[in-house]
Design an enzyme around this catalytic site. Sequence first.
Site, mmCIF file in Angstrom:
data_model
loop_
_atom_site.group_PDB
_atom_site.id
_atom_site.type_symbol
_atom_site.label_atom_id
_atom_site.label_comp_id
_atom_site.label_asym_id
_atom_site.label_seq_id
_atom_site.Cartn_x
_atom_site.Cartn_y
_atom_site.Cartn_z
ATOM 1 N N LYS A 64 13.009 1.192 1.034
ATOM 2 C CA LYS A 64 12.292 -0.079 1.134
ATOM 3 C C LYS A 64 13.175 -1.246 0.704
ATOM 4 O O LYS A 64 14.129 -1.094 -0.054
ATOM 5 C CB LYS A 64 11.025 -0.062 0.279
ATOM 6 C CG LYS A 64 11.281 -0.069 -1.222
ATOM 7 C CD LYS A 64 9.964 -0.088 -1.999
ATOM 8 C CE LYS A 64 10.232 -0.027 -3.514
ATOM 9 N NZ LYS A 64 8.980 0.022 -4.301
ATOM 10 N N HIS B 10 5.789 -0.027 6.601
ATOM 11 C CA HIS B 10 4.778 -0.381 5.601
ATOM 12 C C HIS B 10 5.143 -1.759 5.053
ATOM 13 O O HIS B 10 6.304 -2.002 4.704
ATOM 14 C CB HIS B 10 4.776 0.602 4.434
ATOM 15 C CG HIS B 10 4.595 2.028 4.809
ATOM 16 N ND1 HIS B 10 3.492 2.766 4.442
ATOM 17 C CD2 HIS B 10 5.389 2.892 5.507
ATOM 18 C CE1 HIS B 10 3.617 3.999 4.888
ATOM 19 N NE2 HIS B 10 4.761 4.107 5.538
ATOM 20 N N GLN C 6 -4.898 -4.713 -1.867
ATOM 21 C CA GLN C 6 -3.584 -4.844 -1.231
ATOM 22 C C GLN C 6 -3.716 -5.575 0.097
ATOM 23 O O GLN C 6 -4.587 -5.259 0.909
ATOM 24 C CB GLN C 6 -2.971 -3.466 -0.975
ATOM 25 C CG GLN C 6 -2.338 -2.825 -2.191
ATOM 26 C CD GLN C 6 -1.478 -1.645 -1.784
ATOM 27 O OE1 GLN C 6 -1.859 -0.846 -0.940
ATOM 28 N NE2 GLN C 6 -0.315 -1.526 -2.371
ATOM 29 N N ASP D 277 -2.304 -5.270 2.963
ATOM 30 C CA ASP D 277 -1.497 -4.165 3.455
ATOM 31 C C ASP D 277 -1.388 -4.216 4.970
ATOM 32 O O ASP D 277 -2.402 -4.341 5.659
ATOM 33 C CB ASP D 277 -2.172 -2.861 3.034
ATOM 34 C CG ASP D 277 -1.174 -1.801 2.625
ATOM 35 O OD1 ASP D 277 0.028 -2.065 2.683
ATOM 36 O OD2 ASP D 277 -1.619 -0.705 2.240
ATOM 37 N N CYS E 265 -2.241 3.453 3.847
ATOM 38 C CA CYS E 265 -1.474 3.926 5.006
ATOM 39 C C CYS E 265 -2.051 5.187 5.663
ATOM 40 O O CYS E 265 -2.079 5.254 6.904
ATOM 41 C CB CYS E 265 0.002 4.114 4.648
ATOM 42 S SG CYS E 265 0.344 4.870 3.058
ATOM 43 N N ARG F 246 -5.652 2.929 -8.672
ATOM 44 C CA ARG F 246 -4.541 3.710 -9.209
ATOM 45 C C ARG F 246 -4.750 3.924 -10.703
ATOM 46 O O ARG F 246 -5.117 2.999 -11.423
ATOM 47 C CB ARG F 246 -3.209 3.009 -8.945
ATOM 48 C CG ARG F 246 -2.938 2.877 -7.454
ATOM 49 C CD ARG F 246 -1.658 2.184 -7.129
ATOM 50 N NE ARG F 246 -1.520 2.041 -5.684
ATOM 51 C CZ ARG F 246 -0.523 1.379 -5.091
ATOM 52 N NH1 ARG F 246 0.405 0.798 -5.825
ATOM 53 N NH2 ARG F 246 -0.470 1.301 -3.785
ATOM 54 N N HIS G 131 0.552 -2.207 8.373
ATOM 55 C CA HIS G 131 1.366 -1.112 8.890
ATOM 56 C C HIS G 131 1.670 -1.402 10.346
ATOM 57 O O HIS G 131 0.764 -1.659 11.140
ATOM 58 C CB HIS G 131 0.645 0.225 8.706
ATOM 59 C CG HIS G 131 0.493 0.582 7.260
ATOM 60 N ND1 HIS G 131 -0.635 0.271 6.537
ATOM 61 C CD2 HIS G 131 1.359 1.157 6.389
ATOM 62 C CE1 HIS G 131 -0.469 0.673 5.284
ATOM 63 N NE2 HIS G 131 0.731 1.202 5.167
#
Length: 668
Positions: free
Chosen positions: A496, A542, A411, A413, A364, A393, A415
């Site tokens: 979320k 997100h 991910q 991912d 992000c 991570r 946005h």
Amino acid sequence: MSDQITLTVDGEQREVAAGTTGAELFFDNRDVVVMRVDGVLRDLDRALEAGTAVEAVTIGSPDGLNVLRHSTAHVMAQAVQQLRPDAKLGIGPYITDGFYFDFDVAEPFTPEDLKTLEKMMLKIVNQNQKFARRVVTEDQAREAMANEPYKLELLGKSSEADTAGEGVSVEVGAGEITIYDNIDRKSGEAVWCDLCRGPHLPNTKLISNAFALTRSAAAYWLGSEKNKQLQRIYGTAWPTKEDLKAYQERIAEAERRDHRKLGAEMDLFSFPDELGSGLPVFHPKGGIIRKAMEDYSRKRHEEAGYEFVYTPHITKGHLYEVSGHLDWYRDGMFPAMHVDETRDPATGEVTKPGQDYYLKPMNCPMHNLIFRGRGRSYRELPLRLFEFGQVYRYEKSGVVHGLTRVRGMTQDDAHIYCTREQMKDELTTTLTFVLDLLKDYGLDDFYLELSTKDPEKFVGSDEVWEEATRTLAEVAEASGLELVPDPGGAAFYGPKISVQARDAIGRTWQMSTIQLDFNLPERFELEYQASDGTRQRPVMIHRALFGSVERFMGVLIEHYAGAFPAWLAPVQVLAVPVAEAFNDYMRQIVDRLRAEGIRAEADLGSDRFPKKIRNASKEKVPFVLIAGGDDAEAGAVSFRYRDGSQDNGIPVDEAVARIVSAVRNREA
């Protein structure tokens, strides 16, 4: 009448004698093992006060099962200290489907020890010992626990101790310290005790014989690698033997579906020691599955108006200072790499300061830089940015687990940047898109979880959080799916919705997440020009659909037990000639299928025909084509399905058309 009090019992008002206990109130229902008094779980032997609301909690309810399992953990600990008198007690909470207890012992527990302990536990259960709660002072607790150093450590701690015991350890933070004694029925004396918040079953007899000890493992005290390593015993407990047996069958089926086992058997992926913990490599067949997953996702995202971006794996630390990750997520990040520093060769003094670089844990912040890279207009919104972004991570080695908990992951991912007026519709569209795409991969049993602000770990104002939480709740409720609260489970920047999916054997997996964020646009000073010419902050959504490609693949392996639908299968068709004389005939069919984009192979090896068929079954190939003399003469094949059924004499043109249709339309 002064000896009577009024209670609200399961929603109805009742007059009872003063001093009535829960056991007396629910004496006619043997399934009631604990009660909820004004929303708080209490032991049945507690006397009830006037005006309280009391609810019966049965042994088969979620709370009842938790109490059963925690009580069984106490019985196990009692048995351990009988078997090994020098064992020191750690904590022993209930967990999903079971319980565990930690012990400081000289030698690890063996499988034979677990069998012995089960027999000792059954003896304790049959003694019908009473669980008796007593409130003590800290001095009294220290005296009772004088030989238990870990319990003494918990005394004086409040929330930390409570967290360590997963909500069932010690109640010092509530201004009350309690000990539970196991009382021998014959002598009336306490034969064992533990510092514990409770509540517990009335007696051990209610545990019956529906429990089992499942395994032992090492575990650090209070989950910290800085502390001593203890020995943990896991177990499970259920209301009846039938429930226990059903659970054990589910566990056996889960073991058969274990993606780590199937991944090795099917040659999909591995974890080479040379790479380190939690860093998988995908073999060619695993790469095919992964590419098919990603390609279909890309196609659907393109159709839904997402734009693809790419960002680097590493960046300056300042980016994560701005985003807040270094303040709130540092423990989940790999340590910094300090680079670009120069020193004087003669003196060793720094002549040019270096900089800290980090492997990215999230995409992000970089997507925010893309948004901020030029001026934006309201006409561009909503702007949907999508990336298969590699992130890293620092998961502790003890929690790394196959593909479902890794240190390096991809991910999917997205946005989404939109106006405040657009955000509710965009959230609704996003949730629908997520659910539909998950269904395409074969998951269709969902409920939603709403994670709200952690009061100790958040950025932004309460008003912003309230608006974001309310909006997400409205969108979730409008979906018609069950909505479960997750208090305090939000990321530091916003609440979320999590999509929870049940797999083929009923297990729940957290899949997609959708987060509504007013805070990162503020921290990154993101702006767009509104229709009236003013500069406005966008709202940021997100959204990760798979969560990570690796984890989602692990879930799908277990969901399908390795028998992927044809469109995802690494080998979609295997052609098996009855004899070597028909090899060329089968090669021609394979070439036709490959020309149609089908992943087809021919088994032309030296194995006998029956073994080739067994191999195809073991490899879970969706379609097996078989041909002998009659088939070759007729221009046909026998069409064998994965379930063992077979159609004979199918013309090659029809067989090819069936396969192409099934793959392209995701029908099998």
